[in-house]
Design an enzyme around this catalytic site. Structure first.
Site, PDB file in Angstrom:
ATOM      1  N   ASP A   1      36.838  40.441  50.163  1.00 33.10           N
ATOM      2  CA  ASP A   1      36.680  40.553  51.618  1.00 33.10           C
ATOM      3  C   ASP A   1      37.942  41.210  52.180  1.00 33.10           C
ATOM      4  O   ASP A   1      38.751  40.568  52.868  1.00 33.10           O
ATOM      5  CB  ASP A   1      36.444  39.170  52.221  1.00 33.10           C
ATOM      6  CG  ASP A   1      35.146  38.570  51.720  1.00 33.10           C
ATOM      7  OD1 ASP A   1      34.085  39.147  51.984  1.00 33.10           O
ATOM      8  OD2 ASP A   1      35.194  37.546  51.024  1.00 33.10           O
TER       9      ASP A   1
ATOM     10  N   MET B   1      31.653  39.005  42.191  1.00 30.76           N
ATOM     11  CA  MET B   1      31.038  37.689  42.394  1.00 30.76           C
ATOM     12  C   MET B   1      30.938  37.399  43.882  1.00 30.76           C
ATOM     13  O   MET B   1      31.862  37.674  44.648  1.00 30.76           O
ATOM     14  CB  MET B   1      31.848  36.616  41.693  1.00 30.76           C
ATOM     15  CG  MET B   1      31.733  36.748  40.202  1.00 30.76           C
ATOM     16  SD  MET B   1      32.077  35.227  39.376  1.00 30.76           S
ATOM     17  CE  MET B   1      31.926  35.793  37.683  1.00 30.76           C
ATOM     18  N   SER B   2      29.792  36.868  44.276  1.00 26.05           N
ATOM     19  CA  SER B   2      29.540  36.547  45.673  1.00 26.05           C
ATOM     20  C   SER B   2      28.461  35.476  45.717  1.00 26.05           C
ATOM     21  O   SER B   2      27.521  35.514  44.902  1.00 26.05           O
ATOM     22  CB  SER B   2      29.041  37.806  46.404  1.00 26.05           C
ATOM     23  OG  SER B   2      28.418  37.451  47.623  1.00 26.05           O
ATOM     24  N   SER B   3      28.591  34.555  46.664  1.00 26.14           N
ATOM     25  CA  SER B   3      27.545  33.526  46.802  1.00 26.14           C
ATOM     26  C   SER B   3      26.210  34.197  47.095  1.00 26.14           C
ATOM     27  O   SER B   3      25.151  33.695  46.701  1.00 26.14           O
ATOM     28  CB  SER B   3      27.914  32.567  47.932  1.00 26.14           C
ATOM     29  OG  SER B   3      29.208  32.047  47.708  1.00 26.14           O
TER      30      SER B   3
ATOM     31  N   MET C   1      33.080  28.879  52.089  1.00 23.67           N
ATOM     32  CA  MET C   1      31.801  28.467  52.679  1.00 23.67           C
ATOM     33  C   MET C   1      30.922  27.822  51.588  1.00 23.67           C
ATOM     34  O   MET C   1      29.715  27.716  51.747  1.00 23.67           O
ATOM     35  CB  MET C   1      31.096  29.658  53.320  1.00 23.67           C
ATOM     36  CG  MET C   1      31.901  30.255  54.473  1.00 23.67           C
ATOM     37  SD  MET C   1      30.920  31.103  55.708  1.00 23.67           S
ATOM     38  CE  MET C   1      30.191  32.405  54.740  1.00 23.67           C
TER      39      MET C   1
ATOM     40  N   GLU D   1      33.278  31.729  40.272  1.00 21.04           N
ATOM     41  CA  GLU D   1      34.583  31.943  39.622  1.00 21.04           C
ATOM     42  C   GLU D   1      35.622  32.550  40.574  1.00 21.04           C
ATOM     43  O   GLU D   1      36.812  32.308  40.426  1.00 21.04           O
ATOM     44  CB  GLU D   1      34.427  32.855  38.403  1.00 21.04           C
ATOM     45  CG  GLU D   1      34.278  32.129  37.099  1.00 21.04           C
ATOM     46  CD  GLU D   1      35.371  31.083  36.845  1.00 21.04           C
ATOM     47  OE1 GLU D   1      36.561  31.423  36.898  1.00 21.04           O
ATOM     48  OE2 GLU D   1      35.012  29.928  36.613  1.00 21.04           O
ATOM     49  N   GLY D   2      35.157  33.378  41.513  1.00 21.84           N
ATOM     50  CA  GLY D   2      36.099  33.966  42.478  1.00 21.84           C
ATOM     51  C   GLY D   2      36.809  32.862  43.258  1.00 21.84           C
ATOM     52  O   GLY D   2      38.041  32.856  43.378  1.00 21.84           O
ATOM     53  N   HIS D   3      36.019  31.904  43.802  1.00 21.66           N
ATOM     54  CA  HIS D   3      36.634  30.787  44.529  1.00 21.66           C
ATOM     55  C   HIS D   3      37.550  29.981  43.606  1.00 21.66           C
ATOM     56  O   HIS D   3      38.656  29.583  43.989  1.00 21.66           O
ATOM     57  CB  HIS D   3      35.558  29.833  45.058  1.00 21.66           C
ATOM     58  CG  HIS D   3      34.596  30.432  46.023  1.00 21.66           C
ATOM     59  ND1 HIS D   3      33.270  30.642  45.722  1.00 21.66           N
ATOM     60  CD2 HIS D   3      34.767  30.859  47.298  1.00 21.66           C
ATOM     61  CE1 HIS D   3      32.657  31.162  46.766  1.00 21.66           C
ATOM     62  NE2 HIS D   3      33.545  31.316  47.733  1.00 21.66           N
TER      63      HIS D   3
HETATM   64  O1  PAF Z   1      35.382  34.146  53.088  1.00 20.43           O
HETATM   65  C1  PAF Z   1      34.759  33.144  53.492  1.00 20.43           C
HETATM   66  O2  PAF Z   1      34.128  32.407  52.733  1.00 20.43           O
HETATM   67  C2  PAF Z   1      34.778  32.825  54.971  1.00 20.43           C
HETATM   68  O3  PAF Z   1      34.747  33.968  55.742  1.00 20.43           O
HETATM   69  C3  PAF Z   1      35.935  31.903  55.380  1.00 20.43           C
HETATM   70  C4  PAF Z   1      37.288  32.573  55.148  1.00 20.43           C
HETATM   71  C5  PAF Z   1      35.872  30.607  54.579  1.00 20.43           C
HETATM   72  C6  PAF Z   1      35.834  31.553  56.867  1.00 20.43           C
HETATM   73  O4  PAF Z   1      34.636  30.921  57.157  1.00 20.43           O
END
Ligand code: PAF
Length: 277
Positions: free
Chosen positions: A147, A181-183, A27, A32-34
């Site tokens: 998550d 880490m989280s947005s 999203m 860094e997690g992404h």
């Molecule tokens: O984890 C996320 O950022 C969201 O839940 C995802 C998997 C992109 C779905 O919108």
């Protein structure tokens, strides 16, 4: 790096690819997690497609869809430097055409924990993730362990609906003091950021208790709750000691166990977990 804004552009791009494709659904407001997911995909796949879409159907009416942090220019720079091949950046009307009302209904695994506090959340997640799978047709899709229930719901959907994709899960990336880490960490004030360390501290406490031989989940949960309650800015949504596959609460701590929690720090809701495996 290609930037694809429409479903047509993504389909054309995908149609021209040879070799394996990795998809990293996000999203945006990347951290860094992404980027750890993107890097893993680049290692494992011939082509890496990242999607950035703040998905309205997974937010409840009182949740933060409008305020969710967004910085597309910065995200594109990070992805370009990381070496992603393409970014899918659709608008809401592109992903949900007017009149579209078919949704994926996850099974019971979505009813507990996050699903109990955020009704409909996983219906929105499963729907958008299946759409992204259908559009990008990845061989592998990359998600973060932070998550944990989302991962369980997606794995179940993939199995139950025979979706031809391998779900790859990467460890939670943490700040130096343990905060996952989280947005949404960007919402925290300096004081709240300090208070937010209580989530990981309580997970470590649970790990230590279990390592020392405690097997009663009621005691583990209570000790975590007592620790979190020493932090005045924290208010607990849930603390759970569950079976890591079914997510059902344990009556006796056996491994693998998922210790997870959701805590509000001020107005910001944070989640975290560890798996004892
Ligand atoms: O984890 C996320 O950022 C969201 O839940 C995802 C998997 C992109 C779905 O919108």
């Amino acid at each position: 790096m290609r930037v694809l804004k429409t479903i047509g552009e993504l389909r054309d791009y995908r149609g021209g690819l040879k070799g394996s494709v990795g998809l990293v659904p996000t999203m945006g407001f990347l951290h860094e997690g992404h980027l750890s997911l993107v890097r893993r995909s680049i290692i494992e796949c011939d082509h890496t497609v990242v999607s950035i879409f703040v998905n309205p159907t997974q937010f409840g009416p009182a949740e933060d869809f409008n305020n969710y942090p967004r910085d597309t220019e910065r995200d594109l720079g990070l992805l370009e430097s990381a070496g992603a091949n393409a970014v899918f950046l659709p608008g809401v009307e592109e992903m949900y055409a007017p009149g579209a009302d078919t949704l994926v209904l996850p099974g019971r695994i979505a009813d507990r924990l996050e699903g109990a506090v955020r009704p409909g959340h996983f219906k929105g997640v499963a729907t958008v993730v299946l759409k992204l799978f259908n559009l990008a047709q990845p061989h592998r899709a990359y998600f973060g362990q932070k998550d944990a229930q989302q991962v369980a719901v997606i794995r179940k959907m993939v199995a139950d609906l025979n979706v031809p994709v391998e779900v790859v899960v990467m460890p939670t990336v943490r700040e130096a003091d343990g905060l996952a880490m989280s947005s949404r960490n960007s919402y925290l004030t300096t004081e709240e950021r300090q208070a937010a360390t209580v989530l990981y501290r309580s997970l470590r406490l649970a790990e230590d208790l279990i390592a020392a031989g405690e097997r009663d989940p009621v005691i583990v949960r209570q000790r975590m709750i007592d620790l979190i309650n020493t932090e005045p800015l924290a208010s607990i949504d849930y603390v759970s000691v569950a079976d890591a596959s079914s997510l059902e609460e344990l009556t006796f701590v056996a491994k693998p166990a998922l210790i997870s929690l959701a805590v509000r720090i001020g107005r910001t809701r944070l989640i975290d977990n560890i798996i004892l495996s």
